[in-house]
Design an enzyme around this catalytic site. Sequence first.
Site, PDB file in Angstrom:
ATOM      1  N   THR A 162       0.794  -1.134  -0.067  1.00 50.56           N
ATOM      2  CA  THR A 162       0.251   0.077  -0.051  1.00 50.56           C
ATOM      3  C   THR A 162       0.891   1.431  -0.135  1.00 50.56           C
ATOM      4  OG1 THR A 162      -1.611   1.348   1.397  1.00 50.56           O
ATOM      5  CG2 THR A 162       0.010  -0.215   2.532  1.00 50.56           C
ATOM      6  N   ASP A 163       0.500   2.175  -0.612  1.00 51.00           N
ATOM      7  CA  ASP A 163       1.173   3.392  -0.418  1.00 51.00           C
ATOM      8  C   ASP A 163       1.067   4.153   0.905  1.00 51.00           C
ATOM      9  OD1 ASP A 163      -1.701   4.113  -0.083  1.00 51.00           O
ATOM     10  OD2 ASP A 163      -1.702   5.631  -1.832  1.00 51.00           O
ATOM     11  N   GLU A 164       0.454   3.533   1.768  1.00 50.48           N
ATOM     12  CA  GLU A 164       0.401   4.320   3.092  1.00 50.48           C
ATOM     13  C   GLU A 164       1.649   3.743   3.911  1.00 50.48           C
ATOM     14  OE1 GLU A 164      -2.957   3.642   5.835  1.00 50.48           O
ATOM     15  OE2 GLU A 164      -4.333   3.041   3.978  1.00 50.48           O
TER      16      GLU A 164
ATOM     17  N   TYR B 127      -1.420  -0.369  11.051  1.00 47.58           N
ATOM     18  CA  TYR B 127      -1.717  -0.886   9.972  1.00 47.58           C
ATOM     19  C   TYR B 127      -0.625  -0.663   8.868  1.00 47.58           C
ATOM     20  CZ  TYR B 127      -3.096  -1.549   5.063  1.00 47.58           C
ATOM     21  OH  TYR B 127      -3.208  -1.716   3.417  1.00 47.58           O
TER      22      TYR B 127
ATOM     23  N   LYS C 282       2.386  -3.460   7.144  1.00 48.46           N
ATOM     24  CA  LYS C 282       2.602  -3.363   5.946  1.00 48.46           C
ATOM     25  C   LYS C 282       4.111  -3.044   5.700  1.00 48.46           C
ATOM     26  CE  LYS C 282      -0.001  -4.420   3.087  1.00 48.46           C
ATOM     27  NZ  LYS C 282      -0.022  -5.947   2.748  1.00 48.46           N
TER      28      LYS C 282
END
Length: 356
Positions: free
Chosen positions: A132-134, A157, A161
Amino acid sequence: MKILVTGGAGFIGSNFVRHILREHPGYKVINLDKLTYAGNLENLKEVEKNPNYTFVQGDILDGKLISTLLDGTHPAANNQPPTAIINFAAESHVDRSIEDPASFVKTNVLGTQVLLDCAKKGTVDRFIQVSTDEVYGSLGATGYFTEETPLAPNSPYSASKTGADLLVRAYHETFGFPSLITRCSNNYGPYHFPEKLIPLIITNALEGKPLPVYGDGQNVRDWLHVEDHCRAIDAVLHKGMTGEVYNIGGNNEWKNIDIVNLICDLLDERPKVLGQPQGTAPTRSLIKFVKDRPGHDRRYAIDSSKIKKELAWSPRYTFEEGLKETVDWYMSNREWWHRIKSGEYKEYYERNYLRR
């Protein structure tokens, strides 16, 4: 090709399973999913009788199970070990990670490590970590995340990741393991679990319920239609270089409040969507601003130039086109989300939104 897809009963995973079986009818897919709250086999009704598709219920933390799937001795493998793994399996909702960080570390970090350990002993020549870009953190008013942007996660979260991504990178650097990482922007489309922004707003509006918007609604996200994401992962599977990271974005930056307003307007164009007579208050009247969540990143935006240049991928959907299609899908599939918005999900929704 035989592919082990983990987390294939979830939103993105199920869309990818349907995509790969449609676009590559000779491929075989084993779908391994634990069937937690967001795993739904109804998402895969159209392929469950496909002879090239097999479902196995299980946890990516179960090394014995993973090993039998990868050495071909599990009945689902039929003595034909998979040569590719695509890891969608993850706890993915930021709000839930704030409530229970430990479950995110177990599944997202330790589960990925179990997969990597089992896979490096077998015949796998392609391991795609769907991220994810997060993991990049938050952007200011300008700029874009590139594959070189330092990792700076701001939620449990995204930290989990990030940990998984670093393990995947380490296995490539240490063991020469044939891994790749994709990092996507926010996905939307059919079969999206209705705790995320777009399906939550659509389904609440269809029920005449409040439409919760965090903070001032000015948080910006880059939106990617799930089918465009599936096409990108397909390209990485077949043409990506091992050891590389590929950012996948939709080139659709929208403020949360603008998305909510657009959904309301789209619904108002469709007569009697709330089961109410014509002439009632517009759907925007249901909008309710709620307390912002802790560590809420202000803006994400993806630079996808690498995957566009090297793998000839680009998104096909405009956001307006994709959102109209998504609204229509939820209107036509009320039974699917009615069954989901009950029980455990209802309790969670009430705890996190209605009691603020």
